[in-house]
Motif scaffolding. Structure first.
Motif, short mmCIF file in Angstrom:
data_model
loop_
_atom_site.label_atom_id
_atom_site.label_comp_id
_atom_site.label_asym_id
_atom_site.label_seq_id
_atom_site.Cartn_x
_atom_site.Cartn_y
_atom_site.Cartn_z
N UNK A 103 12.66 -13.30 -13.25
CA UNK A 103 12.05 -12.13 -12.59
C UNK A 103 10.56 -12.39 -12.38
N UNK A 104 10.08 -12.16 -11.17
CA UNK A 104 8.68 -12.40 -10.84
C UNK A 104 7.78 -11.40 -11.55
N UNK A 105 6.61 -11.84 -11.92
CA UNK A 105 5.63 -10.96 -12.55
C UNK A 105 4.96 -10.11 -11.48
N UNK A 106 4.89 -8.81 -11.72
CA UNK A 106 4.22 -7.90 -10.79
C UNK A 106 2.71 -8.09 -10.92
N UNK A 107 2.06 -8.30 -9.79
CA UNK A 107 0.61 -8.50 -9.79
C UNK A 107 -0.14 -7.17 -9.77
N UNK A 108 0.19 -6.30 -8.80
CA UNK A 108 -0.60 -5.09 -8.57
C UNK A 108 0.26 -3.94 -8.09
N UNK A 109 -0.21 -2.74 -8.37
CA UNK A 109 0.31 -1.50 -7.77
C UNK A 109 -0.83 -0.89 -6.96
N UNK A 110 -0.55 -0.58 -5.69
CA UNK A 110 -1.53 0.09 -4.83
C UNK A 110 -0.99 1.47 -4.50
N UNK A 111 -1.79 2.50 -4.74
CA UNK A 111 -1.33 3.88 -4.58
C UNK A 111 -2.14 4.62 -3.54
N UNK A 112 -1.45 5.40 -2.73
CA UNK A 112 -2.06 6.49 -2.00
C UNK A 112 -2.46 7.55 -3.03
N UNK A 113 -3.31 8.49 -2.64
CA UNK A 113 -3.76 9.51 -3.60
C UNK A 113 -3.10 10.87 -3.35
N UNK A 114 -3.45 11.53 -2.24
CA UNK A 114 -2.91 12.86 -1.95
C UNK A 114 -1.41 12.78 -1.67
N UNK A 115 -0.63 13.55 -2.39
CA UNK A 115 0.81 13.57 -2.16
C UNK A 115 1.56 12.46 -2.89
N UNK A 116 0.83 11.59 -3.57
CA UNK A 116 1.45 10.49 -4.32
C UNK A 116 1.07 10.55 -5.79
N UNK A 117 -0.22 10.62 -6.06
CA UNK A 117 -0.71 10.76 -7.43
C UNK A 117 -1.13 12.19 -7.73
#
Length: 223
Positions: free
Chosen positions: A1-15
Motif C-alpha cells: 500500500x502506497x504511503x499517503x503524502x498529503x491531504x488538501x482540503x477545501x474549507x467552506x462546506x468541507x471542514x
C-alpha cells in the motif's frame, strides 16, 4: 500500500459549516442597498467561486453598476461577523488529528478571503495545518485555477500522485483535476447534494457522507 503524502482540503462546506454567517452578511448588504434579500438556498447556490462571484450573483446583473460599494459593504460586515454561527462539521477535528498523527501533511486551499480564513483556521483548528492558501481581496486567480496553491506550496514538495483532495463542490472536483490529483474525495454533507455531485460530468474517485470516513481512507486508501 502506497504511503499517503498529503491531504488538501477545501474549507467552506468541507471542514467548516459557514453558510449561516455568509447568508447574514450577504443579506445585510442587500438590505442596506434596498435589494431583494436571498434565501439560504439561494446563497448556497452562489458559494464556491469566491466572494466576488457570490455578490455578483446575489445582486443580479441589473445592479452590477453598484457592485463595488455593495461588495465592500458585504466584505466589511462579514469581516466583523464571520464566526458567529460557523462551526466544524462533525468528526472533522478527530479525523484531522488522526491524519496528523500518521504523518500526513495537511493543507487548505479555499476561495475564502485570506484574513477571515486565517482567523477561522486559527480559532477552530489551531496548528493542525501545514499551509493554508486563501484569496486576497482583489485576487482574480481563484479555484479551480491551481496556480495560487502550486506557487505557495512548492517548498513542501507535494507528491500529488499520492495525495488526496477533499471538497464539496464541482469547483473542487475541477481543482483536483487541475492539480493532477486522481484521489478526489467529494463530501456529501456539505453545500452540494450527492445527486448533484453524481450528475457532474467529472466524477470524484470517492464520496463520503461523514468526515469520520477520512480515517478509513488513511487505513485502507479506500472507503
Amino acid at each position: 500500500m502506497r504511503k499517503i503524502d498529503s491531504f488538501i482540503f477545501d474549507l467552506d462546506g468541507t471542514l467548516l459549516d459557514t453558510l449561516d454567517d455568509i447568508k447574514e452578511a450577504v443579506n445585510f448588504a442587500l438590505k442596506k442597498y434596498h435589494l431583494k434579500e436571498r434565501t439560504k438556498e439561494e446563497v448556497l447556490s452562489y458559494i464556491g467561486h469566491g466572494s466576488r462571484y457570490l455578490i455578483e450573483k446575489a445582486i443580479g446583473e441589473s445592479n452590477l453598476n453598484s457592485f463595488d460599494e455593495i461588495f465592500d459593504c458585504y466584505y466589511e460586515y462579514y469581516t466583523n461577523n464571520y464566526n458567529v454561527y460557523t462551526k466544524p462539521y462533525p468528526n472533522v477535528i478527530d479525523s484531522l488529528n488522526y491524519a496528523k498523527n500518521k504523518g500526513i501533511k495537511l493543507f487548505i486551499y479555499t476561495n475564502k478571503p485570506y484574513e477571515m480564513t486565517m482567523s477561522l483556521v486559527g480559532k477552530h483548528f489551531n496548528d493542525l495545518f501545514d499551509l493554508v492558501v486563501a484569496i486576497r481581496k482583489d485576487d482574480k486567480k481563484v479555484k479551480p485555477n491551481p496556480t495560487l496553491f502550486l506557487n505557495e506550496s512548492k517548498d513542501f514538495n507535494i507528491d500529488f500522485k499520492n495525495s488526496f483532495y477533499f471538497g464539496d463542490s464541482e469547483v473542487d472536483i475541477q481543482t483536483s483535476k487541475n492539480l493532477n490529483i486522481e484521489n478526489m474525495v467529494s463530501v456529501t454533507y456539505g453545500y452540494k447534494s450527492k445527486e448533484f455531485l453524481l450528475n457532474y460530468p467529472l466524477k470524484p474517485k470517492f464520496m463520503i457522507d461523514d468526515a469520520k470516513k477520512i480515517v478509513n481512507i488513511i487505513e485502507n486508501q479506500t472507503i
